[in-house]
Write a protein that holds these residues in place. Structure first.
Motif, PDB file in Angstrom:
ATOM      1  N   VAL A   1       0.642  -0.924   0.020  1.00 38.40           N
ATOM      2  CA  VAL A   1       0.176  -0.024  -0.007  1.00 38.40           C
ATOM      3  C   VAL A   1       0.987   1.150  -0.027  1.00 38.40           C
ATOM      4  O   VAL A   1       1.756   1.548   0.900  1.00 38.40           O
ATOM      5  CB  VAL A   1      -0.663  -0.047   1.232  1.00 38.40           C
ATOM      6  CG1 VAL A   1      -1.818   1.289   1.318  1.00 38.40           C
ATOM      7  CG2 VAL A   1      -1.854  -1.109   1.122  1.00 38.40           C
ATOM      8  N   GLY A   2       0.695   2.009  -1.012  1.00 39.66           N
ATOM      9  CA  GLY A   2       1.519   3.270  -1.157  1.00 39.66           C
ATOM     10  C   GLY A   2       1.525   4.051  -2.605  1.00 39.66           C
ATOM     11  O   GLY A   2       1.227   3.186  -3.512  1.00 39.66           O
ATOM     12  N   GLY A   3       1.964   4.952  -2.607  1.00 33.30           N
ATOM     13  CA  GLY A   3       2.040   5.857  -3.930  1.00 33.30           C
ATOM     14  C   GLY A   3       2.709   7.043  -3.680  1.00 33.30           C
ATOM     15  O   GLY A   3       3.161   7.403  -2.658  1.00 33.30           O
ATOM     16  N   SER A   4       2.934   7.689  -4.903  1.00 35.52           N
ATOM     17  CA  SER A   4       3.883   8.915  -4.905  1.00 35.52           C
ATOM     18  C   SER A   4       3.060  10.185  -5.058  1.00 35.52           C
ATOM     19  O   SER A   4       3.534  11.378  -4.785  1.00 35.52           O
ATOM     20  CB  SER A   4       4.800   8.874  -6.201  1.00 35.52           C
ATOM     21  OG  SER A   4       5.505   7.599  -5.865  1.00 35.52           O
ATOM     22  N   ALA A   5       1.665  10.161  -5.419  1.00 30.51           N
ATOM     23  CA  ALA A   5       1.109  11.341  -5.648  1.00 30.51           C
ATOM     24  C   ALA A   5      -0.255  11.160  -5.122  1.00 30.51           C
ATOM     25  O   ALA A   5      -0.964  10.184  -4.954  1.00 30.51           O
ATOM     26  CB  ALA A   5       0.830  11.642  -6.992  1.00 30.51           C
TER      27      ALA A   5
ATOM     28  N   GLU B   1      -5.452   9.796   5.604  1.00 27.88           N
ATOM     29  CA  GLU B   1      -6.785   9.242   5.468  1.00 27.88           C
ATOM     30  C   GLU B   1      -6.941   8.035   4.355  1.00 27.88           C
ATOM     31  O   GLU B   1      -7.525   7.165   4.552  1.00 27.88           O
ATOM     32  CB  GLU B   1      -7.809  10.530   5.086  1.00 27.88           C
ATOM     33  CG  GLU B   1      -9.201  10.057   5.150  1.00 27.88           C
ATOM     34  CD  GLU B   1      -9.961  11.112   5.054  1.00 27.88           C
ATOM     35  OE1 GLU B   1     -11.357  11.103   5.058  1.00 27.88           O
ATOM     36  OE2 GLU B   1      -9.549  12.342   4.819  1.00 27.88           O
ATOM     37  N   ASN B   2      -6.533   8.695   3.036  1.00 34.84           N
ATOM     38  CA  ASN B   2      -6.964   7.370   2.031  1.00 34.84           C
ATOM     39  C   ASN B   2      -6.130   6.450   2.402  1.00 34.84           C
ATOM     40  O   ASN B   2      -6.335   5.134   1.853  1.00 34.84           O
ATOM     41  CB  ASN B   2      -6.893   8.273   0.637  1.00 34.84           C
ATOM     42  CG  ASN B   2      -5.342   8.663   0.337  1.00 34.84           C
ATOM     43  OD1 ASN B   2      -4.429   8.399   0.930  1.00 34.84           O
ATOM     44  ND2 ASN B   2      -5.653   9.802  -0.568  1.00 34.84           N
ATOM     45  N   THR B   3      -4.956   6.473   2.947  1.00 35.91           N
ATOM     46  CA  THR B   3      -4.101   5.233   3.116  1.00 35.91           C
ATOM     47  C   THR B   3      -4.857   4.255   4.482  1.00 35.91           C
ATOM     48  O   THR B   3      -4.976   3.075   4.134  1.00 35.91           O
ATOM     49  CB  THR B   3      -2.743   5.503   3.783  1.00 35.91           C
ATOM     50  OG1 THR B   3      -2.053   6.488   2.795  1.00 35.91           O
ATOM     51  CG2 THR B   3      -1.927   4.398   4.168  1.00 35.91           C
ATOM     52  N   GLU B   4      -5.318   5.106   5.298  1.00 35.03           N
ATOM     53  CA  GLU B   4      -6.170   4.075   6.417  1.00 35.03           C
ATOM     54  C   GLU B   4      -7.506   3.505   5.596  1.00 35.03           C
ATOM     55  O   GLU B   4      -7.787   2.430   5.935  1.00 35.03           O
ATOM     56  CB  GLU B   4      -6.737   4.957   7.287  1.00 35.03           C
ATOM     57  CG  GLU B   4      -5.563   5.331   8.410  1.00 35.03           C
ATOM     58  CD  GLU B   4      -6.014   6.459   9.565  1.00 35.03           C
ATOM     59  OE1 GLU B   4      -5.129   6.491  10.440  1.00 35.03           O
ATOM     60  OE2 GLU B   4      -7.135   6.703   9.656  1.00 35.03           O
ATOM     61  N   GLU B   5      -8.156   4.226   4.526  1.00 36.05           N
ATOM     62  CA  GLU B   5      -9.143   3.724   4.113  1.00 36.05           C
ATOM     63  C   GLU B   5      -8.687   2.363   3.164  1.00 36.05           C
ATOM     64  O   GLU B   5      -9.603   1.411   2.997  1.00 36.05           O
ATOM     65  CB  GLU B   5      -9.835   4.710   3.270  1.00 36.05           C
ATOM     66  CG  GLU B   5     -10.478   5.855   3.755  1.00 36.05           C
ATOM     67  CD  GLU B   5     -10.885   6.882   2.848  1.00 36.05           C
ATOM     68  OE1 GLU B   5     -11.793   7.800   3.586  1.00 36.05           O
ATOM     69  OE2 GLU B   5     -10.656   6.910   1.656  1.00 36.05           O
ATOM     70  N   THR B   6      -7.807   2.461   2.501  1.00 37.20           N
ATOM     71  CA  THR B   6      -7.323   1.272   1.806  1.00 37.20           C
ATOM     72  C   THR B   6      -6.900   0.397   2.544  1.00 37.20           C
ATOM     73  O   THR B   6      -7.086  -0.953   2.161  1.00 37.20           O
ATOM     74  CB  THR B   6      -5.733   1.918   1.027  1.00 37.20           C
ATOM     75  OG1 THR B   6      -6.294   2.975   0.033  1.00 37.20           O
ATOM     76  CG2 THR B   6      -5.333   0.588   0.092  1.00 37.20           C
TER      77      THR B   6
ATOM     78  N   THR C   1     -15.428   5.529  -2.255  1.00 34.36           N
ATOM     79  CA  THR C   1     -14.662   6.108  -3.185  1.00 34.36           C
ATOM     80  C   THR C   1     -13.661   5.393  -4.114  1.00 34.36           C
ATOM     81  O   THR C   1     -13.113   5.978  -5.137  1.00 34.36           O
ATOM     82  CB  THR C   1     -14.291   7.554  -3.022  1.00 34.36           C
ATOM     83  OG1 THR C   1     -13.437   7.320  -1.645  1.00 34.36           O
ATOM     84  CG2 THR C   1     -15.436   8.384  -2.417  1.00 34.36           C
ATOM     85  N   HIS C   2     -13.003   4.502  -3.262  1.00 32.17           N
ATOM     86  CA  HIS C   2     -11.932   3.794  -4.022  1.00 32.17           C
ATOM     87  C   HIS C   2     -12.403   2.717  -5.020  1.00 32.17           C
ATOM     88  O   HIS C   2     -11.444   2.007  -5.587  1.00 32.17           O
ATOM     89  CB  HIS C   2     -11.421   2.870  -2.959  1.00 32.17           C
ATOM     90  CG  HIS C   2     -10.435   3.844  -2.034  1.00 32.17           C
ATOM     91  ND1 HIS C   2      -9.331   4.155  -1.944  1.00 32.17           N
ATOM     92  CD2 HIS C   2     -10.818   4.485  -0.740  1.00 32.17           C
ATOM     93  CE1 HIS C   2      -8.634   5.079  -1.239  1.00 32.17           C
ATOM     94  NE2 HIS C   2      -9.864   5.303  -0.132  1.00 32.17           N
TER      95      HIS C   2
END
Length: 431
Positions: free
Chosen positions: A67-71, A76-81, A422-423
């Motif tokens: 889980v991770g990204g550059s942009a 919050e959206n990390t916890e959601e993922t 939303t994901h």
């Protein structure tokens, strides 16, 4: 120097010697990153990177999920993922691009914390980011955890414990030494990597050796970030692989076929990392399912259409062999027949969507009940249902309830199940 100090130093030297022996001469594998991970799927929390409706079906074939990204990544959206991936049947680890993406929730749910170290960026991307991360852990994350769990601790004791806990958390983390070779990528922009920073195979080998022997990085990651490196990448991988004895060697960038995956693994990579190919499955099925919903409204398909009827409709609508679903599944060495599997998954997805679309016309109270589980059982069919791990089935049921409920709770951004919708590439509220 007191005898106690001398004894402590002696124990320290012995411990370092044992650790060094475990990484070099002893016939044991002390690297915490499993050697049998050959395929890693990167799930990006960024809102533009969507998940397939039945995403656990695809992810159950990968070795692990990152889980991770550059942009456009936030805490919050990390916890959601992570919420959408727990509990999955495969390990899920966190690869944050910023210190504040690490939270108590992500630490609790991640099997590993992989901290990036860019070897060919500027000093800020290596030392600066590590310093900022250490400061955040020591001054905010750990004190907040101690205040919640042990509020009765005296200040001096809490301060000393915070020092120990910070060092412990960092010692437990996996350090991931990046060599970024695509200057046009978001990762390169974050690390200030430009054309002049690109490395030859020998230069990459030298930095990889320093990463393993001096930085003690558990991972060396050759990153082309969305672009396939081709012969240049395989030459670099071969040079690096010959120089490493303990660190794992991973490659990421443009893997979207069985041929490319095999070329990279044959060149010496221990694992390939696939991200874009997975997210493109979601975009593809969103279009396919919207067409299926139109066919349902037009009477061409029925919400209870059997598997063979939907399979034929899928074959008429797309070339399965050329689909994004096949492109992703073909990158996984363990999948022997990606076309057959993709056809089964796309068929199950369309059947599920037809049932959910029909269900959304029912009373809102019924949308959130056990019907989602029944829809899944109907859509998957007995053969596919029997092959799916119970954790993955539970995850799919929970996600379907979230999709069914998003129309009723769209103002809050989350469903009654507690999952953010939303994901997903598909949304009933837009129909």
């Amino acid at each position: 120097m007191t005898s106690l100090d001398g004894t402590a130093r002696l124990f320290g030297r012995v411990a370092r010697g044992i650790g060094l022996a475990g990484r070099t001469v002893l016939p044991v594998d002390t690297n915490p990153v499993p050697a049998d991970w050959t395929h890693v799927t990167k799930v990006d929390p960024e809102e533009a990177k969507k998940l397939p409706l039945l995403y656990p079906l695809y992810l159950r074939h990968t070795s692990a999920v990152s889980v991770g990204g550059s942009a456009d990544v936030t805490a919050e959206n990390t916890e959601e993922t992570f919420d959408l991936l727990a509990p999955a049947s495969v390990p899920v680890f966190h690869e944050p691009s910023g210190p504040r993406h690490v939270t108590p929730r992500t630490r609790a749910e991640a099997d590993l914390l992989a901290i990036p170290e860019v070897l060919n960026g500027d000093s800020e991307s290596l030392v600066g980011q590590l310093g900022a991360g250490t400061e955040y852990i020591r001054d905010e994350l750990v004190p907040d955890l101690l205040a919640d769990e042990l509020p009765w601790l005296p200040g001096r004791v809490a301060d000393a414990l915070a020092d120990f806990a910070t060092s412990w958390l960092l010692s437990e983390a996996v350090f991931e030494a990046y060599i970024i070779q695509n200057p046009d990528s978001a990762a390169a922009r974050e690390a200030n990597v430009d054309e002049s920073d690109l490395l030859s195979p020998r230069e990459a080998k030298q930095r990889a050796m320093a990463a393993e022997r001096h930085l003690e990085s558990e991972l060396v990651y050759l990153e082309y970030s969305g672009t396939y490196g081709g012969d240049e990448a395989t030459d670099t991988l071969a040079a690096i692989a010959d120089s490493l004895s303990w660190s794992r060697l991973w490659y990421g960038g443009g893997i979207d076929s069985r041929e490319r995956a095999e070329d990279i693994l044959d060149a010496g990579a221990d694992a390939i990392v696939v991200g874009d190919a997975f997210h493109r499955v979601a975009d593809e099925e969103a279009d396919l399912c919207e067409r299926a919903a139109d066919a349902l409204d037009a009477g061409v398909l029925d919400s209870t259409a059997d598997e063979s009827a939907v399979r034929e409709w899928v074959r008429d609508e797309i070339s399965v062999a050329d689909s994004n679903a096949v492109a992703y599944l073909a990158t996984i060495p363990a999948v022997s027949n990606p076309v057959l599997l993709a056809e089964a998954y796309l068929t199950a997805t369309v059947r599920t969507w037809l049932l959910l679309h029909a269900r959304s016309a029912d009373d809102a109270d019924l949308r959130l009940g056990r019907e989602a589980g029944e829809d899944l059982r109907t859509a998957l069919g007995s053969d596919l249902l029997a092959s799916v791990d119970e954790d993955d089935l539970a995850l799919i049921r929970r996600s379907l309830r979230a999709v069914l409920g998003d129309g009723a709770t769209v103002s809050t951004g989350a469903s009654s199940s507690g999952l953010a919708t939303t994901h997903f590439a598909l949304s009933l509220s837009s129909r």
